[in-house]
Design a protein around this motif. Structure first.
Motif, PDB file in Angstrom:
ATOM      1  N   LEU A  30      21.975-118.272 -48.316  1.00 36.99           N
ATOM      2  CA  LEU A  30      21.588-118.887 -47.051  1.00 36.99           C
ATOM      3  C   LEU A  30      22.100-120.320 -47.090  1.00 36.99           C
ATOM      4  N   VAL A  31      22.869-120.711 -46.080  1.00 38.87           N
ATOM      5  CA  VAL A  31      23.358-122.077 -45.972  1.00 38.87           C
ATOM      6  C   VAL A  31      22.610-122.752 -44.831  1.00 38.87           C
ATOM      7  N   VAL A  32      21.938-123.868 -45.151  1.00 33.22           N
ATOM      8  CA  VAL A  32      21.200-124.642 -44.155  1.00 33.22           C
ATOM      9  C   VAL A  32      21.900-125.992 -44.057  1.00 33.22           C
ATOM     10  N   GLU A  33      22.638-126.195 -42.978  1.00 36.00           N
ATOM     11  CA  GLU A  33      23.511-127.372 -42.855  1.00 36.00           C
ATOM     12  C   GLU A  33      23.734-127.680 -41.378  1.00 36.00           C
ATOM     13  N   VAL A  73      26.615-113.992 -46.491  1.00 35.50           N
ATOM     14  CA  VAL A  73      26.169-115.342 -46.172  1.00 35.50           C
ATOM     15  C   VAL A  73      25.521-115.376 -44.794  1.00 35.50           C
ATOM     16  N   ILE A  74      24.374-116.007 -44.729  1.00 32.40           N
ATOM     17  CA  ILE A  74      23.740-116.330 -43.454  1.00 32.40           C
ATOM     18  C   ILE A  74      23.808-117.849 -43.352  1.00 32.40           C
ATOM     19  N   LEU A 121      21.684-122.927 -50.145  1.00 33.46           N
ATOM     20  CA  LEU A 121      22.355-124.222 -50.157  1.00 33.46           C
ATOM     21  C   LEU A 121      21.811-124.994 -48.972  1.00 33.46           C
ATOM     22  N   CYS A 122      21.207-126.165 -49.232  1.00 35.44           N
ATOM     23  CA  CYS A 122      20.525-126.891 -48.167  1.00 35.44           C
ATOM     24  C   CYS A 122      20.941-128.356 -48.145  1.00 35.44           C
ATOM     25  N   ASP A 123      21.321-128.823 -46.972  1.00 36.24           N
ATOM     26  CA  ASP A 123      21.630-130.231 -46.779  1.00 36.24           C
ATOM     27  C   ASP A 123      20.329-131.037 -46.842  1.00 36.24           C
TER      28      ASP A 123
END
Length: 110
Positions: free
Chosen positions: A8-11, A31-32, A53-55
């Motif tokens: 999971l990408v939070v960006e 990937v979400i 992965l988180c910004d």
């Protein structure tokens, strides 16, 4: 039924979001990608992820608040924090909040 995904990408930066999604997808990972922490929290509640992965710096909820919400919800998923504001303080705070690693931006696919 809970779906299992790799990442999971939070960006909130679309360029970074799309680049990470493209690189990970080319490596065969599912990937979400979401552009805010609230949606990221909902996705983690509804799905299973091997990694997030988180910004750090985002509107509304930042990455630290995202980590805190995960901890309060009892959700255990490895989180790597990303930021363009790379400081020792952010790195230490990320790890203390439960992140498994910290990655300064910009970064490469390697």
């Amino acid at each position: 039924m809970i779906m299992t995904h790799d990442i999971l990408v939070v960006e909130d930066e679309q360029t970074v979001l799309q680049a990470v999604k493209m690189v990970c997808s080319k490596e065969g990972m599912s990937v979400i990608a979401v552009d805010n922490a609230r949606e990221g929290l909902q996705r983690v509640r509804d799905n299973s992820f091997r990694l997030v992965l988180c910004d750090i710096m985002m509107h509304e909820l930042d990455g630290f608040q995202f980590l805190e919400a995960l901890n309060q919800s009892g959700i255990h998923v490895p989180v790597v924090m990303m930021t363009g504001y790379s400081t020792v303080e952010n790195a230490v705070k990320s790890l203390a909040a439960g992140a498994i690693d910290y990655m300064p931006k910009p970064f490469t696919a390697d």
